[in-house]
Structures are given as structure tokens and as C-alpha cells.
Design an enzyme around this catalytic site. Structure first.
Site, PDB file in Angstrom:
ATOM      1  N   ASN A  26      -9.693  -6.760  12.056  1.00 36.51           N
ATOM      2  CA  ASN A  26     -10.963  -6.104  12.386  1.00 36.51           C
ATOM      3  C   ASN A  26     -12.096  -7.108  12.149  1.00 36.51           C
ATOM      4  O   ASN A  26     -12.444  -7.390  11.015  1.00 36.51           O
ATOM      5  CB  ASN A  26     -11.121  -4.864  11.502  1.00 36.51           C
ATOM      6  CG  ASN A  26     -12.418  -4.112  11.783  1.00 36.51           C
ATOM      7  OD1 ASN A  26     -13.297  -4.604  12.487  1.00 36.51           O
ATOM      8  ND2 ASN A  26     -12.536  -2.923  11.212  1.00 36.51           N
ATOM      9  N   HIS A  57     -12.734  -0.804  19.940  1.00 36.57           N
ATOM     10  CA  HIS A  57     -12.899  -1.549  18.693  1.00 36.57           C
ATOM     11  C   HIS A  57     -11.533  -1.627  18.006  1.00 36.57           C
ATOM     12  O   HIS A  57     -10.796  -0.645  17.953  1.00 36.57           O
ATOM     13  CB  HIS A  57     -13.911  -0.821  17.809  1.00 36.57           C
ATOM     14  CG  HIS A  57     -13.983  -1.371  16.430  1.00 36.57           C
ATOM     15  ND1 HIS A  57     -14.119  -2.713  16.182  1.00 36.57           N
ATOM     16  CD2 HIS A  57     -13.910  -0.760  15.213  1.00 36.57           C
ATOM     17  CE1 HIS A  57     -14.143  -2.906  14.868  1.00 36.57           C
ATOM     18  NE2 HIS A  57     -14.014  -1.739  14.268  1.00 36.57           N
ATOM     19  N   CYS A  84     -19.575  -1.975  13.288  1.00 44.53           N
ATOM     20  CA  CYS A  84     -18.526  -2.223  14.283  1.00 44.53           C
ATOM     21  C   CYS A  84     -18.940  -1.812  15.701  1.00 44.53           C
ATOM     22  O   CYS A  84     -18.305  -2.221  16.669  1.00 44.53           O
ATOM     23  CB  CYS A  84     -17.239  -1.514  13.884  1.00 44.53           C
ATOM     24  SG  CYS A  84     -16.630  -2.113  12.304  1.00 44.53           S
TER      25      CYS A  84
HETATM   26  O1  UT7 Z   1     -14.148  -0.830  11.461  1.00 41.03           O
HETATM   27  C1  UT7 Z   1     -14.616   0.361  10.954  1.00 41.03           C
HETATM   28  C2  UT7 Z   1     -13.672   1.427  11.160  1.00 41.03           C
HETATM   29  N1  UT7 Z   1     -12.580   1.356  10.222  1.00 41.03           N
HETATM   30  C3  UT7 Z   1     -11.510   2.064  10.445  1.00 41.03           C
HETATM   31  O2  UT7 Z   1     -11.440   2.676  11.475  1.00 41.03           O
HETATM   32  C4  UT7 Z   1     -10.414   2.118   9.410  1.00 41.03           C
HETATM   33  C5  UT7 Z   1      -9.884   3.521   9.357  1.00 41.03           C
HETATM   34  N2  UT7 Z   1      -8.855   3.773   8.353  1.00 41.03           N
HETATM   35  C6  UT7 Z   1      -7.635   3.211   8.410  1.00 41.03           C
HETATM   36  O3  UT7 Z   1      -7.348   2.416   9.295  1.00 41.03           O
HETATM   37  C7  UT7 Z   1      -6.599   3.659   7.409  1.00 41.03           C
HETATM   38  O4  UT7 Z   1      -7.096   4.753   6.689  1.00 41.03           O
HETATM   39  C8  UT7 Z   1      -6.175   2.537   6.413  1.00 41.03           C
HETATM   40  C9  UT7 Z   1      -5.350   1.498   7.136  1.00 41.03           C
HETATM   41  C10 UT7 Z   1      -7.406   1.902   5.797  1.00 41.03           C
HETATM   42  C11 UT7 Z   1      -5.297   3.118   5.316  1.00 41.03           C
HETATM   43  O5  UT7 Z   1      -4.148   3.761   5.859  1.00 41.03           O
HETATM   44  P1  UT7 Z   1      -3.719   5.212   5.333  1.00 41.03           P
HETATM   45  O6  UT7 Z   1      -2.484   5.536   6.046  1.00 41.03           O
HETATM   46  O7  UT7 Z   1      -4.904   6.115   5.520  1.00 41.03           O
HETATM   47  O8  UT7 Z   1      -3.396   4.941   3.806  1.00 41.03           O
HETATM   48  P2  UT7 Z   1      -4.065   5.562   2.495  1.00 41.03           P
HETATM   49  O9  UT7 Z   1      -5.416   4.970   2.254  1.00 41.03           O
HETATM   50  O10 UT7 Z   1      -3.965   7.048   2.535  1.00 41.03           O
HETATM   51  O11 UT7 Z   1      -3.094   5.021   1.390  1.00 41.03           O
HETATM   52  C12 UT7 Z   1      -1.713   5.420   1.341  1.00 41.03           C
HETATM   53  C13 UT7 Z   1      -1.057   4.684   0.203  1.00 41.03           C
HETATM   54  C14 UT7 Z   1      -1.840   4.794  -1.105  1.00 41.03           C
HETATM   55  O12 UT7 Z   1      -0.879   4.887  -2.165  1.00 41.03           O
HETATM   56  P3  UT7 Z   1      -0.518   6.306  -2.840  1.00 41.03           P
HETATM   57  O13 UT7 Z   1      -1.828   6.815  -3.370  1.00 41.03           O
HETATM   58  O14 UT7 Z   1       0.032   7.140  -1.713  1.00 41.03           O
HETATM   59  O15 UT7 Z   1       0.486   5.929  -3.873  1.00 41.03           O
HETATM   60  C15 UT7 Z   1      -2.539   3.471  -1.215  1.00 41.03           C
HETATM   61  O16 UT7 Z   1      -2.793   3.096  -2.555  1.00 41.03           O
HETATM   62  O17 UT7 Z   1      -0.984   3.285   0.504  1.00 41.03           O
HETATM   63  C16 UT7 Z   1      -1.543   2.546  -0.575  1.00 41.03           C
HETATM   64  N3  UT7 Z   1      -2.140   1.332  -0.053  1.00 41.03           N
HETATM   65  C17 UT7 Z   1      -1.454   0.195   0.128  1.00 41.03           C
HETATM   66  N4  UT7 Z   1      -0.177  -0.132  -0.112  1.00 41.03           N
HETATM   67  C18 UT7 Z   1       0.223  -1.379   0.190  1.00 41.03           C
HETATM   68  C19 UT7 Z   1      -3.425   1.141   0.380  1.00 41.03           C
HETATM   69  N5  UT7 Z   1      -3.582  -0.125   0.815  1.00 41.03           N
HETATM   70  C20 UT7 Z   1      -2.369  -0.725   0.667  1.00 41.03           C
HETATM   71  C21 UT7 Z   1      -1.897  -2.013   0.966  1.00 41.03           C
HETATM   72  N6  UT7 Z   1      -0.597  -2.289   0.703  1.00 41.03           N
HETATM   73  N7  UT7 Z   1      -2.682  -2.977   1.505  1.00 41.03           N
END
Ligand code: UT7
Length: 302
Positions: A263, A233, A103
Site C-alpha cells: 500500500n 486503491h 489514500c
Molecule cells: O489504505 C487505507 C486503507 N487501509 C485498508 O483498507 C486496510 C484495511 N484492513 C485490512 O486490510 C485488514 O484489516 C488487515 C490486513 C489490516 C488485518 O487483517 P484482519 O484479517 O482484519 O486481521 P485482524 O486485525 O483481525 O487480526 C487477526 C489476528 C490477530 O490475532 P488474534 O487477536 O486473533 O490472536 C492479530 O494480532 O492476526 C494477528 N495479526 C498478525 N499476525 C501475524 C495482526 N497482524 C499480524 C501479522 N502477522 N502481521
């Protein structure tokens, strides 16, 4: 800039995956993304963006002496996709190569181009970020596939007495190598599939982008209050807002294009440049963070 025709909304994704428009929008800011068809290629998208950059710079393809393509998703592992773009443009007098900084690829490419121009080794350099990330994600993994889109953006850098790029700063830290990578262990994914520790990437992104922007501004004896536009980004709207808040920069100076494009890895910054009404003389700060980890910042006088 150039994006594939097909747009896929969050609602469409939620018919195939256990997700919702509400979750995706509130956690990432994404509403829809452009997704390549089998006929699309990284070279094709990159060429379309490059043609527009040349047109707006009023430079002929034959006057380009270097083409740098930042891509994580090249059409082939060899040769460099940049050479296909060279062929498409008929840029006979250029050398062409790809660089891989995920990225942060566009910032890396911009910095390389800037060094060649500063030393007098090149006069017109095409810098392109182009990606088809949709071929590198597991479409059954809701935690990653909803994040990415496909597209390309390009700029033409030319030699000027007063440089428009005031400085670039690049960084990497291989300690983050396994936080975001493509897993090639599954034969169903010959290009690998994106695996990410989202939380770790998120918190690192906020920290290092703020730090690198502050360092880049200080190097030029500039202050946050001098900045007209901040173009980060586009990985997550919440990351963008956090960096702006930590810097104390008003949101109206912050460019957000993630809603419609998601992204697109190395293409997010040049796509955002294309979509922003930049005026001559404005101070623009670019910053990105991605897999590796790689990150950096650039300060430009438009
Ligand atoms: O380009 C390179 C750089 N990339 C980035 O900068 C990305 C950085 N990270 C992020 O943007 C965030 O961490 C994400 C958007 C990827 C995830 O958001 P989060 O608030 O960190 O969510 P999480 O991974 O902690 O997941 C929270 C919950 C989980 O469920 P439980 O375990 O709490 O029951 C996931 O299973 O959300 C669930 N979950 C979803 N639910 C509905 C994960 N993906 C989804 C989804 N729809 N698509």
C-alpha cells in the site's frame, strides 16, 4: 512510476517481527514492498515519475501550468513538496501545490486537475501521487508496518476536445477520523505513526468503493459490463476481490499490483496505471478509500 531500489520481502520482515509470509500473503496479498533509503525523498520519487509522464505525453516541462502532488508523507510540512518537484523539473510556468486526502489523494488531485482543465484555466497539469509511508509506521507494530510501501506515479492531463475523464466523484466522512490516523503523541515518531482499526476500515472500504463506482457509472449512463479495467486503491487484495465480486466484474478486468508494491497510499493508483497495458478507447474505472474517511471514483475513456 518510480519506486526505491530496496525491496523488502515478507520473509525478511518475519525475521524481525512476529509474523510470517503465509499470514501476510493470505490476509493482504502482499509479497514484498519497496522501502526508501535515507537518501530517497518524496520529491525525488515524484520527480522521476513526472519526468516519465512528460516524456510519454511528449510535453515539455515549460508547458506545464500546474503541478498537483497528492501526498500524506511530504518531505517537509512546509513548503509544499510539489514546489521542490517544480524546481527539479524546471517547470517555470507552473503553479505547484500539495493536497492531502491520504489514500484517496490521487483521485482528489485528478478531480481538481480535471476542473481546472474543463474551465479553461489550465492546459497541461501534472498529477502526481508520491509517498514514503515507511517513515510513518511503527516498525515494531506488525498489524500496520507490513501493509505499506514507498513509491510514486504520475500522469499528465492535457486539454482535449473530447475529454478522457468522463467524471469524478469525491466523498468524505469525518466520522471515520479516528479509524486511521497518525499518532503524534510519541516523541520517537515526529511525523506520527500510523494507527488503524483495520476491520472497520476494511468493511467501510468495500462498501463505499462499490457504491461510488456504481454512482459514477450511472452518472455516465454506463453499466458494469462496459468496464474494461477496474483500478482500485491497493490496500488489501481481499478488499479488491470483494469489490469486484459485489460489482459482478470478472477478475481479469481487475488490476492487482499490491503483491510487489504493497500500500503506497496516494501512489497505488498511478503506479497501477503505469503497470497496465491500457489501450486507446478502453473504459477505465478508478476508485479508492482511505483515512478521513475519504473516497471516490473516476470514469475515464483512455
Ligand atoms: O489504505 C487505507 C486503507 N487501509 C485498508 O483498507 C486496510 C484495511 N484492513 C485490512 O486490510 C485488514 O484489516 C488487515 C490486513 C489490516 C488485518 O487483517 P484482519 O484479517 O482484519 O486481521 P485482524 O486485525 O483481525 O487480526 C487477526 C489476528 C490477530 O490475532 P488474534 O487477536 O486473533 O490472536 C492479530 O494480532 O492476526 C494477528 N495479526 C498478525 N499476525 C501475524 C495482526 N497482524 C499480524 C501479522 N502477522 N502481521
Amino acid at each position: 512510476m518510480s519506486v526505491p531500489e530496496t525491496q523488502v520481502t515478507n520473509d525478511e520482515l518475519s525475521t524481525r517481527l512476529d509474523t510470517s509470509d503465509e499470514w501476510i500473503r493470505s490476509r493482504t496479498g502482499i509479497r514484498s514492498r519497496h522501502i526508501a533509503s535515507p537518501a530517497d525523498s518524496v520529491a525525488g520519487l515524484g520527480t522521476e515519475a513526472a519526468v516519465q509522464a512528460l516524456k510519454s505525453a511528449k510535453v515539455e516541462a515549460s508547458d506545464v501550468d500546474m503541478i498537483i502532488l497528492a501526498t500524506t508523507s511530504p518531505d517537509h510540512f512546509m513548503p509544499a513538496t510539489a514546489t521542490q518537484i517544480q524546481q527539479n523539473l524546471n517547470a517555470k510556468n507552473a503553479c505547484a501545490f500539495d493536497i492531502q486526502a491520504v489514500c484517496s489523494g490521487f483521485l482528489y488531485a485528478l478531480s481538481i486537475a480535471d476542473q481546472f482543465i474543463r474551465t479553461g484555466s489550465a492546459s497541461n497539469v501534472l498529477v502526481i501521487g508520491a509517498e514514503i509511508m515507511s517513515r510513518m509506521v511503527d516498525w515494531s507494530d506488525r498489524s500496520t508496518c507490513i501493509l505499506f510501501g514507498d513509491g510514486a506515479g504520475a500522469v499528465l492531463l492535457g486539454k482535449r476536445e473530447q475529454p478522457g475523464i468522463l467524471s469524478t466523484r469525491l466523498y468524505s466522512d469525518g466520522a471515520g477520523y479516528d479509524m486511521l490516523y497518525s499518532d503524534v503523541s510519541d516523541a520517537a515518531f515526529p511525523r506520527g505513526k500510523v494507527v488503524m482499526n483495520g476491520r472497520a476500515v476494511y468493511s467501510t472500504a468495500v462498501e463505499v468503493m462499490e457504491e461510488s463506482i456504481r454512482a459514477a457509472l450511472a452518472q455516465n449512463e454506463l453499466d458494469v459490463s462496459d468496464v474494461d479495467w477496474l483500478i482500485l486503491h491497493q490496500a488489501n487484495k481481499r478488499i479488491i476481490e470483494s469489490v469486484a465480486t459485489r460489482l459482478g466484474l470478472p477478475f481479469e478486468k481487475v488490476v492487482v499490483t499490491i503483491e510487489s508494491f504493497a500500500n503506497t497510499s496516494s501512489a497505488t493508483i498511478p503506479i497501477s496505471l503505469a503497470l497496465t497495458d491500457l489501450k486507446r478507447g478502453e473504459l477505465v474505472v478508478l476508485s479508492s478509500m482511505g483515512a478521513g474517511f475519504t473516497w471516490g471514483a473516476a470514469v475515464l475513456r483512455w
